[in-house]
Scaffold this motif. Structure first.
Motif, PDB file in Angstrom:
ATOM      1  N   ASN A 109      24.680  71.265   9.109  1.00  0.00           N
ATOM      2  CA  ASN A 109      23.861  70.100   9.507  1.00  0.00           C
ATOM      3  C   ASN A 109      23.494  69.252   8.301  1.00  0.00           C
ATOM      4  OD1 ASN A 109      23.851  70.573  12.210  1.00  0.00           O
ATOM      5  ND2 ASN A 109      21.974  71.775  12.179  1.00  0.00           N
ATOM      6  N   ASP A 110      23.061  69.909   7.216  1.00  0.00           N
ATOM      7  CA  ASP A 110      22.694  69.178   5.998  1.00  0.00           C
ATOM      8  C   ASP A 110      23.881  68.422   5.429  1.00  0.00           C
ATOM      9  OD1 ASP A 110      20.107  69.923   6.085  1.00  0.00           O
ATOM     10  OD2 ASP A 110      20.126  71.245   4.338  1.00  0.00           O
ATOM     11  N   LEU A 111      25.031  69.080   5.440  1.00  0.00           N
ATOM     12  CA  LEU A 111      26.237  68.437   4.896  1.00  0.00           C
ATOM     13  C   LEU A 111      26.617  67.203   5.689  1.00  0.00           C
ATOM     14  CD1 LEU A 111      28.699  71.296   3.966  1.00  0.00           C
ATOM     15  CD2 LEU A 111      27.941  69.428   2.512  1.00  0.00           C
ATOM     16  N   LEU A 112      26.539  67.339   7.026  1.00  0.00           N
ATOM     17  CA  LEU A 112      26.892  66.201   7.885  1.00  0.00           C
ATOM     18  C   LEU A 112      25.914  65.050   7.665  1.00  0.00           C
ATOM     19  CD1 LEU A 112      27.886  68.016  11.186  1.00  0.00           C
ATOM     20  CD2 LEU A 112      29.398  66.854   9.574  1.00  0.00           C
ATOM     21  N   ASP A 113      24.621  65.402   7.547  1.00  0.00           N
ATOM     22  CA  ASP A 113      23.599  64.376   7.287  1.00  0.00           C
ATOM     23  C   ASP A 113      23.897  63.651   5.988  1.00  0.00           C
ATOM     24  OD1 ASP A 113      22.127  64.785   9.482  1.00  0.00           O
ATOM     25  OD2 ASP A 113      20.438  65.764   8.503  1.00  0.00           O
ATOM     26  N   LEU A 114      24.168  64.432   4.961  1.00  0.00           N
ATOM     27  CA  LEU A 114      24.373  63.854   3.643  1.00  0.00           C
ATOM     28  C   LEU A 114      25.590  62.930   3.641  1.00  0.00           C
ATOM     29  CD1 LEU A 114      22.927  64.289   0.942  1.00  0.00           C
ATOM     30  CD2 LEU A 114      24.855  65.684   0.272  1.00  0.00           C
ATOM     31  N   GLN A 115      26.641  63.400   4.320  1.00  0.00           N
ATOM     32  CA  GLN A 115      27.865  62.601   4.373  1.00  0.00           C
ATOM     33  C   GLN A 115      27.590  61.260   5.065  1.00  0.00           C
ATOM     34  OE1 GLN A 115      30.332  61.662   6.685  1.00  0.00           O
ATOM     35  NE2 GLN A 115      31.758  61.124   5.049  1.00  0.00           N
ATOM     36  N   LYS A 116      26.862  61.334   6.187  1.00  0.00           N
ATOM     37  CA  LYS A 116      26.523  60.112   6.939  1.00  0.00           C
ATOM     38  C   LYS A 116      25.648  59.183   6.104  1.00  0.00           C
ATOM     39  CE  LYS A 116      25.890  61.808  11.507  1.00  0.00           C
ATOM     40  NZ  LYS A 116      24.853  62.021  12.465  1.00  0.00           N
ATOM     41  N   LEU A 117      24.658  59.782   5.427  1.00  0.00           N
ATOM     42  CA  LEU A 117      23.743  58.977   4.610  1.00  0.00           C
ATOM     43  C   LEU A 117      24.481  58.262   3.501  1.00  0.00           C
ATOM     44  CD1 LEU A 117      20.841  61.541   4.297  1.00  0.00           C
ATOM     45  CD2 LEU A 117      20.597  59.241   5.179  1.00  0.00           C
ATOM     46  N   GLU A 118      25.360  59.009   2.826  1.00  0.00           N
ATOM     47  CA  GLU A 118      26.036  58.417   1.672  1.00  0.00           C
ATOM     48  C   GLU A 118      27.045  57.365   2.078  1.00  0.00           C
ATOM     49  OE1 GLU A 118      27.348  61.719  -0.694  1.00  0.00           O
ATOM     50  OE2 GLU A 118      25.442  61.730  -1.782  1.00  0.00           O
ATOM     51  N   ALA A 119      27.643  57.555   3.266  1.00  0.00           N
ATOM     52  CA  ALA A 119      28.621  56.572   3.720  1.00  0.00           C
ATOM     53  C   ALA A 119      27.921  55.386   4.382  1.00  0.00           C
ATOM     54  CB  ALA A 119      29.598  57.234   4.690  1.00  0.00           C
ATOM     55  N   GLY A 120      26.581  55.448   4.471  1.00  0.00           N
ATOM     56  CA  GLY A 120      25.815  54.376   5.113  1.00  0.00           C
ATOM     57  C   GLY A 120      25.979  54.387   6.622  1.00  0.00           C
ATOM     58  N   HIS A 121      26.363  55.549   7.190  1.00  0.00           N
ATOM     59  CA  HIS A 121      26.593  55.617   8.638  1.00  0.00           C
ATOM     60  C   HIS A 121      25.438  56.235   9.407  1.00  0.00           C
ATOM     61  CE1 HIS A 121      31.162  55.585   7.749  1.00  0.00           C
ATOM     62  NE2 HIS A 121      30.666  54.377   7.811  1.00  0.00           N
ATOM     63  N   MET A 122      24.369  56.540   8.696  1.00  0.00           N
ATOM     64  CA  MET A 122      23.236  57.144   9.390  1.00  0.00           C
ATOM     65  C   MET A 122      22.520  56.036  10.156  1.00  0.00           C
ATOM     66  SD  MET A 122      21.380  59.835   9.901  1.00  0.00           S
ATOM     67  CE  MET A 122      21.439  61.073   8.629  1.00  0.00           C
ATOM     68  N   SER A 123      22.348  56.253  11.472  1.00  0.00           N
ATOM     69  CA  SER A 123      21.650  55.178  12.194  1.00  0.00           C
ATOM     70  C   SER A 123      20.161  55.522  12.276  1.00  0.00           C
ATOM     71  CB  SER A 123      22.256  54.996  13.582  1.00  0.00           C
ATOM     72  OG  SER A 123      22.213  56.209  14.258  1.00  0.00           O
ATOM     73  N   TYR A 124      19.349  54.515  12.052  1.00  0.00           N
ATOM     74  CA  TYR A 124      17.900  54.711  12.082  1.00  0.00           C
ATOM     75  C   TYR A 124      17.336  53.934  13.252  1.00  0.00           C
ATOM     76  CZ  TYR A 124      18.129  56.564   7.349  1.00  0.00           C
ATOM     77  OH  TYR A 124      18.402  57.334   6.264  1.00  0.00           O
TER      78      TYR A 124
END
Ligand code: ADP
Length: 261
Positions: free
Chosen positions: A91-106
């Motif tokens: 879960n942490d890895l997926l979060d980090l990957q999304k965050l760094e790629a700017g794909h995390m939706s807020y």
């Protein structure tokens, strides 16, 4: 004379271009090194709990503990703990990957921060009890609203509180204090635990890095929590920082920018 001046001009430009190419090559190589180091750390991190799960299941499969349910149960417990660790890590890895790629939706909402802090304290209270640590919360008497993604800020709070508990001494207290400042809203999470040595800042906010290599054995954790928290705070236009004294304790502070209150 003119011919050689023209030639020299070309020659110099050629050298400049060569320098630029070398710089670019070094940059690509450095990025590649970071990437391959990351892959090797991740593989190791995933393999450790998997090896333990395989070992536990292998033991149970032999049937050697069929007559000893107590022992079988404790082996299963080990497998379960490691499978939980594996899923937290993924879960942490997926979060980090999304965050760094700017794909995390807020999804930003108007949030009552003291309310959210109370929820986080509630969810961590069982964990704190096992460490014999008390949590104390002080907040201004009025409601304090921020514009934030509730689930993501909850994640940051859970991380800060669980770290403060993990690195406290038994019988210690973690003080959580909320205040409004001229620039916005600030939350302090203060513990009186082990403290963080000077010069460890990069490790604290780095990926997979724990200040003391024995931390992982003693407290678990992925070393990804604060790297993720930092990304989340930045996405809120805020920040995260800490002050610490070795042997005395640590105060983590998160800041949210001014919002309509
Ligand atoms: P972890 O999953 O290991 O807790 P984090 O990214 O949350 O990962 O923290 C990284 C490291 O920073 C921890 O392993 C620990 O070495 C250090 N650290 C974080 N919070 C504290 C604290 N309150 N007191 C002492 N050390 C801390």
């Amino acid at each position: 004379v003119e011919c050689s001046t023209i030639f020299l001009g070309f020659y110099r430009r050629g050298l400049d271009q060569l320098d630029a190419l070398r710089l670019e090559r070094d940059r690509v190589q450095a990025a590649y090194d970071v990437k391959s180091q990351f892959v090797s750390v991740v593989s190791h991190e995933l393999r450790t709990p998997l090896t333990s799960i395989n070992g536990a299941l292998g033991l149970l499969r032999t049937g050697a503990y069929a007559g000893d349910p107590e022992k079988a149960r404790s082996i299963l417990e080990v497998a379960h703990k490691n499978s939980m660790r594996l899923s937290a890590l993924i879960n942490d890895l997926l979060d980090l990957q999304k965050l760094e790629a700017g794909h995390m939706s807020y999804s930003f909402d108007r949030i009552d921060l003291p309310d959210l802090v109370e929820e986080s304290i509630e969810s961590i209270s069982g964990f704190a009890e096992t460490y014999g640590v008390k949590l104390e919360f002080t907040a201004p008497p009025t409601a304090v609203f921020i514009s934030a993604d509730r689930a993501r800020i909850q994640q940051v709070l859970d991380n800060l509180l669980s770290n403060a508990v993990k690195f406290s001494h038994r019988g210690g207290t973690v003080e959580i204090r909320l205040e409004t400042t001229a620039n916005g809203t600030r939350l302090h999470v203060r513990d009186h635990g082990t403290g963080i040595p000077e010069g460890a800042r990069e490790k604290v906010f780095g990926k997979f890095s724990q200040v003391d290599s024995s931390d992982r054995r003693a407290h678990g954790g992925t070393g990804l929590g604060l790297a993720i928290a930092q990304e989340i705070m930045q996405a809120h236009g805020g920040s995260i920082d800490y002050t610490s004294q070795i042997g005395k304790g640590t105060t983590f502070t998160i800041d949210f920018p001014q919002d309509v209150q």
